[in-house]
Design a protein around this motif. Structure first.
Motif, PDB file in Angstrom:
ATOM      1  N   THR A   1       9.626  10.367  -5.826  1.00  0.00           N
ATOM      2  CA  THR A   1       9.147   9.743  -5.355  1.00  0.00           C
ATOM      3  C   THR A   1       8.597   8.552  -5.198  1.00  0.00           C
ATOM      4  O   THR A   1       8.186   8.378  -5.911  1.00  0.00           O
ATOM      5  N   TYR A   2       9.044   8.112  -3.837  1.00  0.00           N
ATOM      6  CA  TYR A   2       8.368   6.301  -4.328  1.00  0.00           C
ATOM      7  C   TYR A   2       7.044   5.620  -4.117  1.00  0.00           C
ATOM      8  O   TYR A   2       6.451   6.146  -2.446  1.00  0.00           O
ATOM      9  N   THR A   3       6.016   5.606  -4.783  1.00  0.00           N
ATOM     10  CA  THR A   3       5.108   5.430  -4.311  1.00  0.00           C
ATOM     11  C   THR A   3       4.239   3.991  -3.620  1.00  0.00           C
ATOM     12  O   THR A   3       4.191   3.645  -2.668  1.00  0.00           O
ATOM     13  N   TYR A   4       5.034   2.671  -3.906  1.00  0.00           N
ATOM     14  CA  TYR A   4       5.291   2.084  -3.457  1.00  0.00           C
ATOM     15  C   TYR A   4       6.581   1.260  -2.415  1.00  0.00           C
ATOM     16  O   TYR A   4       7.730   1.586  -3.031  1.00  0.00           O
TER      17      TYR A   4
ATOM     18  N   ASP B   1       1.926   4.249 -10.244  1.00  0.00           N
ATOM     19  CA  ASP B   1       1.192   5.532  -9.341  1.00  0.00           C
ATOM     20  C   ASP B   1      -0.479   4.672  -8.500  1.00  0.00           C
ATOM     21  O   ASP B   1      -0.173   5.877  -7.824  1.00  0.00           O
ATOM     22  N   GLY B   2      -1.484   3.680  -9.205  1.00  0.00           N
ATOM     23  CA  GLY B   2      -2.009   3.166  -8.623  1.00  0.00           C
ATOM     24  C   GLY B   2      -3.413   3.203  -9.504  1.00  0.00           C
ATOM     25  O   GLY B   2      -4.088   2.821  -8.956  1.00  0.00           O
TER      26      GLY B   2
ATOM     27  N   THR C   1       0.966  -1.079   0.355  1.00  0.00           N
ATOM     28  CA  THR C   1       0.128  -0.337   0.020  1.00  0.00           C
ATOM     29  C   THR C   1       0.927   0.938   0.244  1.00  0.00           C
ATOM     30  O   THR C   1       1.614   1.194   1.064  1.00  0.00           O
ATOM     31  N   PRO C   2       0.564   2.879  -0.900  1.00  0.00           N
ATOM     32  CA  PRO C   2       1.808   3.071  -1.250  1.00  0.00           C
ATOM     33  C   PRO C   2       1.446   4.371   0.153  1.00  0.00           C
ATOM     34  O   PRO C   2       0.253   4.483   0.994  1.00  0.00           O
TER      35      PRO C   2
ATOM     36  N   ASP D   1       9.126   3.078 -12.151  1.00  0.00           N
ATOM     37  CA  ASP D   1       7.769   2.492 -12.366  1.00  0.00           C
ATOM     38  C   ASP D   1       7.674   2.139 -13.956  1.00  0.00           C
ATOM     39  O   ASP D   1       6.630   1.563 -13.674  1.00  0.00           O
TER      40      ASP D   1
ATOM     41  N   THR E   1       4.788  10.678   1.372  1.00  0.00           N
ATOM     42  CA  THR E   1       6.166  10.123   1.422  1.00  0.00           C
ATOM     43  C   THR E   1       7.204  11.091   0.985  1.00  0.00           C
ATOM     44  O   THR E   1       6.910  12.263  -0.386  1.00  0.00           O
TER      45      THR E   1
ATOM     46  N   SER F   1       0.329   0.084 -13.178  1.00  0.00           N
ATOM     47  CA  SER F   1       0.203  -0.441 -11.830  1.00  0.00           C
ATOM     48  C   SER F   1      -0.017  -2.071 -11.588  1.00  0.00           C
ATOM     49  O   SER F   1      -0.408  -3.077 -10.938  1.00  0.00           O
TER      50      SER F   1
END
Length: 239
Positions: free
Chosen positions: A137-140, A178-179, A24-25, A239, A29, A184
């Protein structure tokens, strides 16, 4: 493809939801922050029924019992007209707890705990030293998946004392996108750290010093995994 017996199989769609759930992101962050977490799930959708806590033992006797069971099952399938036969590998056996040591500290499986902490430190340092990575910036998160470890016998046949090799099975992976993007839904980027000790020894040799050699070999295998993951960060962080 048939998943190893040690893992539990799940449907592909369920796997996607599980991977999304265990990765989950994090909210808000900051740039350059990438969390390393542990999961019992592998990126292919299979998973461990429980978190591994100790190195286990796979003996010749375990295979002999499974061969007898499998032969019986195959004969049953043949009697009802089934044309396919089921097989198995010793590397897919769960094994049993190691008997004997008065102190079990050296048999502890550090992958879900200490290894995650150590890998986090290595990743933090690598990102901090790279201007491009630390600006992203890292989502996961980066996920350490699976992580069982066993002493597995080398040869089924023979009258000599059985020798065993320490084997680990873990995959480090990171979900893409990024979801909200199609990425994703793509397979995560992965680094396989399935590995084994260079030497195979009798159990009596492994057992010396309450299985001190198990800890030493495990430390070496996991150090190699850390190096492998850091070398692959450029791929894992995209990504």
């Amino acid at each position: 493809m048939k998943a190893p017996r040690l893992r539990k199989s799940i449907l592909a769609l369920t796997a996607l939801s599980v991977l999304a759930g265990c990765a989950t992101p994090p909210a808000n962050t900051p740039p350059g922050a990438l969390k390393v977490v542990y999961s019992q799930h592998y990126p292919d959708g299979s998973y461990l029924k429980e978190q591994p806590t100790e190195v286990r033992l796979v003996t010749r006797e375990a295979t002999t019992k499974n061969v007898a069971t499998q032969v019986g099952l195959n004969l049953l399938l043949l009697s009802v007209g089934a044309l396919s036969f089921q097989g198995f590998s010793k590397d897919g056996l769960k094994g049993r707890a190691v008997d004997g040591p008065t102190d079990r500290a050296h048999l502890r499986n550090p992958i879900p705990t200490d290894f995650v902490t150590q890998l986090q430190a290595r990743v933090d340092t690598a990102i901090r030293d790279n201007d491009h990575w630390k600006a992203q910036t890292y989502t996961y998160p980066l996920v350490v998946g699976g992580g069982y470890a066993r002493l597995v016998y080398e040869n089924l046949a023979g009258t000599d004392e059985a020798t065993y090799r320490l084997k680990t099975d873990l995959v480090v992976y990171r979900k893409r996108g990024d979801g909200a993007s199609i990425k994703s839904l793509m397979a995560p980027r992965t680094v396989s750290c399935a590995d084994q000790s260079a030497q195979a020894w009798p159990q009596s040799r492994w057992a010396e010093g309450n299985y001190l050699t198990v800890k030493q070999e495990m430390d070496a295998l996991l150090a190699a995994c850390e190096t492998k993951v850091v070398a692959a960060l450029d791929e894992l962080l995209r990504d």
